[in-house]
Design a protein around this motif. Structure first.
Motif, PDB file in Angstrom:
ATOM      1  N   UNK A 154       0.823  -1.210   0.000  1.00 58.00           N
ATOM      2  CA  UNK A 154       0.000   0.000   0.000  1.00 58.00           C
ATOM      3  C   UNK A 154       0.861   1.267   0.000  1.00 58.00           C
ATOM      4  N   UNK A 155       2.159   1.120   0.156  1.00 58.82           N
ATOM      5  CA  UNK A 155       3.083   2.256   0.285  1.00 58.82           C
ATOM      6  C   UNK A 155       3.075   3.129  -0.968  1.00 58.82           C
ATOM      7  N   UNK A 156       2.577   4.370  -0.821  1.00 61.32           N
ATOM      8  CA  UNK A 156       2.512   5.297  -1.957  1.00 61.32           C
ATOM      9  C   UNK A 156       3.887   5.840  -2.328  1.00 61.32           C
ATOM     10  N   UNK A 157       4.854   5.699  -1.430  1.00 56.76           N
ATOM     11  CA  UNK A 157       6.220   6.180  -1.687  1.00 56.76           C
ATOM     12  C   UNK A 157       7.210   5.016  -1.712  1.00 56.76           C
ATOM     13  N   UNK A 158       6.748   3.867  -2.146  1.00 54.42           N
ATOM     14  CA  UNK A 158       7.583   2.662  -2.124  1.00 54.42           C
ATOM     15  C   UNK A 158       8.887   2.857  -2.895  1.00 54.42           C
ATOM     16  N   UNK A 159       8.818   3.504  -4.063  1.00 53.58           N
ATOM     17  CA  UNK A 159      10.018   3.664  -4.888  1.00 53.58           C
ATOM     18  C   UNK A 159      11.032   4.599  -4.234  1.00 53.58           C
ATOM     19  N   UNK A 160      10.567   5.454  -3.323  1.00 50.49           N
ATOM     20  CA  UNK A 160      11.464   6.336  -2.573  1.00 50.49           C
ATOM     21  C   UNK A 160      12.045   5.611  -1.372  1.00 50.49           C
ATOM     22  N   UNK A 161      11.228   4.826  -0.729  1.00 49.83           N
ATOM     23  CA  UNK A 161      11.658   4.120   0.482  1.00 49.83           C
ATOM     24  C   UNK A 161      12.667   3.012   0.195  1.00 49.83           C
ATOM     25  N   UNK A 162      12.406   2.225  -0.845  1.00 55.01           N
ATOM     26  CA  UNK A 162      13.292   1.111  -1.184  1.00 55.01           C
ATOM     27  C   UNK A 162      13.630   1.140  -2.674  1.00 55.01           C
ATOM     28  N   UNK A 163      14.904   1.159  -2.981  1.00 58.42           N
ATOM     29  CA  UNK A 163      15.356   1.235  -4.367  1.00 58.42           C
ATOM     30  C   UNK A 163      14.851   0.046  -5.179  1.00 58.42           C
ATOM     31  N   UNK A 164      14.282   0.347  -6.321  1.00 62.83           N
ATOM     32  CA  UNK A 164      13.804  -0.688  -7.226  1.00 62.83           C
ATOM     33  C   UNK A 164      12.369  -1.103  -7.019  1.00 62.83           C
ATOM     34  N   UNK A 165      11.699  -0.521  -6.009  1.00 65.43           N
ATOM     35  CA  UNK A 165      10.314  -0.918  -5.721  1.00 65.43           C
ATOM     36  C   UNK A 165       9.343  -0.327  -6.732  1.00 65.43           C
ATOM     37  N   UNK A 166       8.262  -1.045  -6.955  1.00 64.76           N
ATOM     38  CA  UNK A 166       7.177  -0.597  -7.821  1.00 64.76           C
ATOM     39  C   UNK A 166       6.017  -0.144  -6.953  1.00 64.76           C
ATOM     40  N   UNK A 167       5.471   1.016  -7.247  1.00 61.96           N
ATOM     41  CA  UNK A 167       4.308   1.504  -6.502  1.00 61.96           C
ATOM     42  C   UNK A 167       3.038   0.970  -7.163  1.00 61.96           C
ATOM     43  N   UNK A 168       2.145   0.431  -6.373  1.00 65.11           N
ATOM     44  CA  UNK A 168       0.892  -0.119  -6.910  1.00 65.11           C
ATOM     45  C   UNK A 168       0.065   0.976  -7.576  1.00 65.11           C
ATOM     46  N   UNK A 169      -0.719   0.571  -8.552  1.00 68.51           N
ATOM     47  CA  UNK A 169      -1.600   1.529  -9.246  1.00 68.51           C
ATOM     48  C   UNK A 169      -3.057   1.089  -9.224  1.00 68.51           C
ATOM     49  N   UNK A 170      -3.326  -0.109  -8.734  1.00 68.34           N
ATOM     50  CA  UNK A 170      -4.720  -0.569  -8.645  1.00 68.34           C
ATOM     51  C   UNK A 170      -5.020  -1.026  -7.224  1.00 68.34           C
ATOM     52  N   UNK A 171      -6.200  -0.706  -6.712  1.00 62.72           N
ATOM     53  CA  UNK A 171      -7.180   0.219  -7.275  1.00 62.72           C
ATOM     54  C   UNK A 171      -6.621   1.641  -7.342  1.00 62.72           C
ATOM     55  N   UNK A 172      -6.949   2.356  -8.384  1.00 69.56           N
ATOM     56  CA  UNK A 172      -6.413   3.704  -8.603  1.00 69.56           C
ATOM     57  C   UNK A 172      -6.739   4.626  -7.429  1.00 69.56           C
ATOM     58  N   UNK A 173      -5.729   5.378  -6.986  1.00 69.26           N
ATOM     59  CA  UNK A 173      -5.934   6.376  -5.944  1.00 69.26           C
ATOM     60  C   UNK A 173      -6.071   5.822  -4.539  1.00 69.26           C
TER      61      UNK A 173
END
Length: 219
Positions: free
Chosen positions: A66-85
């Motif tokens: 659920x982490x909206x800042x996953x790519x900032x917190x851990x290098x290489x992470x993908x931020x989820x996009x579904x469900x949108x918002x």
């Protein structure tokens, strides 16, 4: 002319029977130890996943997946996009057995692995990306609002698929109340990927020990 062949004595037969009994006892005991080890492995899966959740929250003040800042917190992470918002709302959305690489429940595993909390591949395209239990069934997580079993409650729900009925019953005795249709651990039939709706639990008396089920636990 006398026949030189003689039969076995009662003592010899008794010794043979004792040896056979010891061998059978050893085989049965060995199988019992193997079964016990499997149940312990299943139980360990259920106990470890809360540690992943709380460990990630402690580090980043966010939920893995659920982490909206996953790519900032851990290098290489993908931020989820579904469900949108819905990212960052404190809910791990998506089916526990999702196979959609954009779902929060699917990306949960990437986030906890990149954070150093769990072992396993971090590429969502890897064939063994989704973790497996001791019987080779998949393991997944979702939020309690997406509970896959009617009546199963918890902030988060962890499910383990393809567990033989005899192990499912033993797991409930080990971790819960011994009734597979009540409490924090319940059992359901195996479901297709991206389970859309909750199903009724299977009562202990209705479990076939030779068939496979999905075991879910709320925490």
């Amino acid at each position: 002319m006398k026949n030189g062949q003689g039969g076995f004595t009662l003592v010899e037969i008794a010794i043979v029977l004792v040896i056979i009994g010891l061998l059978l006892g050893g085989v049965l005991k060995g199988q019992e130890l193997i079964n016990s080890a499997k149940v312990k492995n299943f139980a360990t899966d259920f106990r470890n996943i809360p540690l992943f959740v709380y460990g990630y929250q402690d580090k980043y003040r966010s939920l893995p997946g659920d982490d909206a800042s996953a790519s900032t917190h851990v290098t290489g992470a993908t931020t989820a996009t579904t469900p949108a918002g819905s990212q960052g709302n404190g809910v791990i959305n998506g089916a526990w057995n999702s196979n959609a690489a954009t779902d929060e429940s699917y990306l949960f595993w990437q986030h906890v692995r990149l954070a150093g909390l769990a072992a396993g591949p971090t590429s969502t395209a890897a064939a063994d990306y989704i973790p497996k239990n001791a019987d080779g069934g998949i393991i997944g997580i979702t939020s309690g609002s997406n509970s896959p079993i009617t009546g199963l409650r918890g902030t988060y729900i962890v499910c383990s698929q393809g567990v033989l009925g005899k192990f499912a019953k033993q797991l409930d005795i080990t971790l819960d109340d011994g009734n597979t249709a009540t409490g924090s651990l319940q059992v359901m039939t195996n479901q297709a990927a991206n389970q859309a709706a909750a199903v009724a639990p299977v009562a202990t008396a209705g479990i076939d020990e030779a068939l496979s089920y999905t075991v879910c636990m709320g925490f």
